[in-house]
Enzyme design. Structure first.
Site: not given
Ligand SMILES: Cc1cc2nc3c(=O)[nH]c(=O)nc-3n(C[C@H](O)[C@H](O)[C@H](O)COP(=O)(O)O)c2cc1C
Length: 348
Positions: A242, A128, A154, A218, A78, A106
Site C-alpha cells: 500500500h 474495500y 484491497t 491487492k 489512489t 479507487s
Molecule cells: C495518495 C494515495 C492514495 C491511495 N489510495 C488508495 C486507495 O484508495 N485504495 C487502494 O487500494 N490503495 C490506495 N493507495 C495505494 C496505491 O494503490 C499503491 O498501492 C501504492 O501507492 C503504490 O506505491 P507507489 O505510490 O510507490 O507507486 C493510495 C496511495 C497513495 C499514495
C-alpha cells in the site's frame, strides 16, 4: 523532455499543490520506514542480459484478465485525485486511455464511474468491503453497469494506518465533494458501513459471484496468503504494501514478489506495486515474475500538472521499458524472468 524528468515530478508537484495535499500523497504510515525503502528495493535487482539476439522489434503489448493493453504498466488506485487536479480521475483516465494502460479506480473516487468510463479507458474498480457486505452492493453494481472489467479487493486495510501530519490534513482542507461520489448519499453514517475487520477467502467468492467480474486481491505479501487467494478463486494476486501507508516496517514488494509468483504457480496473474519509478524498475518486477506493474504516486505527481503530463509519463516509461528490454536481449518484457541474475550475482 529529458528521460530523467520523472525524477523531478514530486518536487514540481510540491510547488504546485497545497501543502496538505502534497503531504497526503507523499506520506507513509508510522515512521515511514517502508515508504522510504520501496524505491531502493528495486535498485537491488540485477539482470544478466542476453546478447547475440535479434532485438529489432520490441513489443510491450500484453493481455491482463482478458483485456488487451499496450503496456504492462498500470495506474494503481489512489484517493483524492481531484485534490491533485480539478479534472481528477477523468484526466487520469484520458491519459491512461491514450497510452493503452489499465487504470484502477479507487472506490473513494471523486468522479463518477460513468464519466471515467466515458474516456474509453480500460478500468477496474478497487473496493474495500464494509462490515455489512450488502451495503457495498450498490457501488459494485454501478461499477459493473459502467463497464468495469475487474474488481480489485484491497485486503491490507482493516483499519487505516496512522499517518503523522505536521499541519492541517487534506481531509480538513479540501472539498468533501471530491470524494466517494459513487456511494449512495449518507452511506458513511449507516450502521455497518465501516471497513470489515473479518475479511476472509469467502469474500473473494462473494465478490466474484456478486459482480460476475474477475477478482484481484491487492495487498498480498506472503506466499501462503497468495495460495489461499488462488484457492478461493482470485484471478490475480497483487503484491503490495500500500505504498508504505499501512503497517510500517512491512517488507518491500520487491523482496517477496518472487516467492509469491512461485506459490501462485501460474494459476493466476500476479501484479506488483510500490516504489516503481522507471522502465528499469518495471523490467526488474517482470524479471521477478510479475505480469504487470502498477504506479501510485508517480501518476499523481504528474496529474498535478494536468493530463498531458500524465500521458508524457506513460510515454517516457514505455520508452524506458522498451530500451531496457532491448538491452536485456529480449523482444518483450514478458520474457524478463530469464534475465534475472542468479543470487548472489554470479557466485563468490
Ligand atoms: C495518495 C494515495 C492514495 C491511495 N489510495 C488508495 C486507495 O484508495 N485504495 C487502494 O487500494 N490503495 C490506495 N493507495 C495505494 C496505491 O494503490 C499503491 O498501492 C501504492 O501507492 C503504490 O506505491 P507507489 O505510490 O510507490 O507507486 C493510495 C496511495 C497513495 C499514495
Amino acid at each position: 523532455m529529458d528521460a530523467n524528468w520523472l525524477d523531478g515530478v514530486e518536487e514540481a508537484a510540491r510547488h504546485a499543490l497545497p501543502a496538505p495535499v502534497h503531504r497526503y500523497i507523499r506520506q507513509g504510515a508510522g515512521a515511514s520506514v517502508t515508504a522510504a525503502e520501496a524505491g531502493r528495493s528495486w535498485d537491488r535487482i540485477r539482470f544478466a542480459p542476453h546478447v547475440l539476439r535479434d532485438v529489432t522489434d520490441v513489443d510491450l503489448r500484453t493481455t491482463l484478465l482478458g483485456s488487451d493493453l499496450s503496456t504492462p504498466i498500470g495506474v494503481a488506485p489512489t484517493t483524492f485525485q481531484r485534490a491533485a487536479h480539478p479534472d481528477g480521475e477523468v484526466a487520469m483516465a484520458r491519459a491512461a486511455a491514450d497510452a493503452g494502460s489499465v487504470m484502477v479506480v479507487s472506490s473513494n473516487a471523486g468522479s463518477t464511474f460513468v464519466d471515467i468510463a466515458g474516456t474509453g479507458v480500460t478500468w477496474w474498480l478497487q473496493a474495500y468491503l464494509s462490515a455489512d457486505r450488502t451495503l457495498t452492493e450498490p457501488l459494485l453494481r454501478r461499477a459493473v453497469d459502467a463497464g468495469a472489467r475487474a474488481v480489485v479487493l484491497t485486503v491490507d486495510t482493516p483499519v487505516v494506518g496512522t499517518k503523522h501530519d505536521d499541519g492541517p490534513t487534506v481531509w480538513e482542507t479540501t472539498d468533501p465533494g471530491w470524494l466517494r461520489v459513487n456511494f449512495d448519499a449518507g452511506y458513511d453514517d449507516l450502521p455497518g458501513a465501516q471497513k470489515a475487520l473479518d475479511l476472509g477467502p469467502h469474500d473473494i467468492e462473494w465478490l466474484s459471484s456478486t459482480t460476475g467480474l474477475p477478482v484481484v486481491v491487492k495487498g498480498v505479501l506472503r506466499p501462503d496468503d497468495a495460495r489461499r487467494c488462488v484457492q478461493a478463486g482470485a484471478a490475480a494476486v497483487w503484491v503490495s504494501n500500500h505504498g508504505g501507508r499501512q503497517l510500517d516496517r512491512t517488507v518491500a514488494s520487491a523482496e517477496v514478489l518472487e516467492s509469491v509468483v512461485a506459490a501462485v504457480g501460474g494459476d493466476a496473474e500476479v501484479y506488483v506495486d510500490g516504489g516503481l519509478r522507471s522502465g528499469s524498475d518495471v523490467l526488474a518486477a517482470m524479471a521477478l515474475g510479475a505480469d504487470a506493474a502498477f504506479l501510485g504516486r508517480l501518476p499523481l505527481w504528474c496529474l498535478a500538472a494536468g493530463e498531458e503530463r500524465v500521458l508524457a509519463m506513460h510515454r517516457t516509461l514505455a520508452a524506458q521499458l522498451t530500451e531496457a528490454t532491448r538491452l536485456a536481449g529480449l523482444s518483450s518484457p514478458s520474457q524478463a524472468v530469464g534475465v534475472l541474475a542468479p543470487k548472489p550475482p554470479f557466485g563468490p
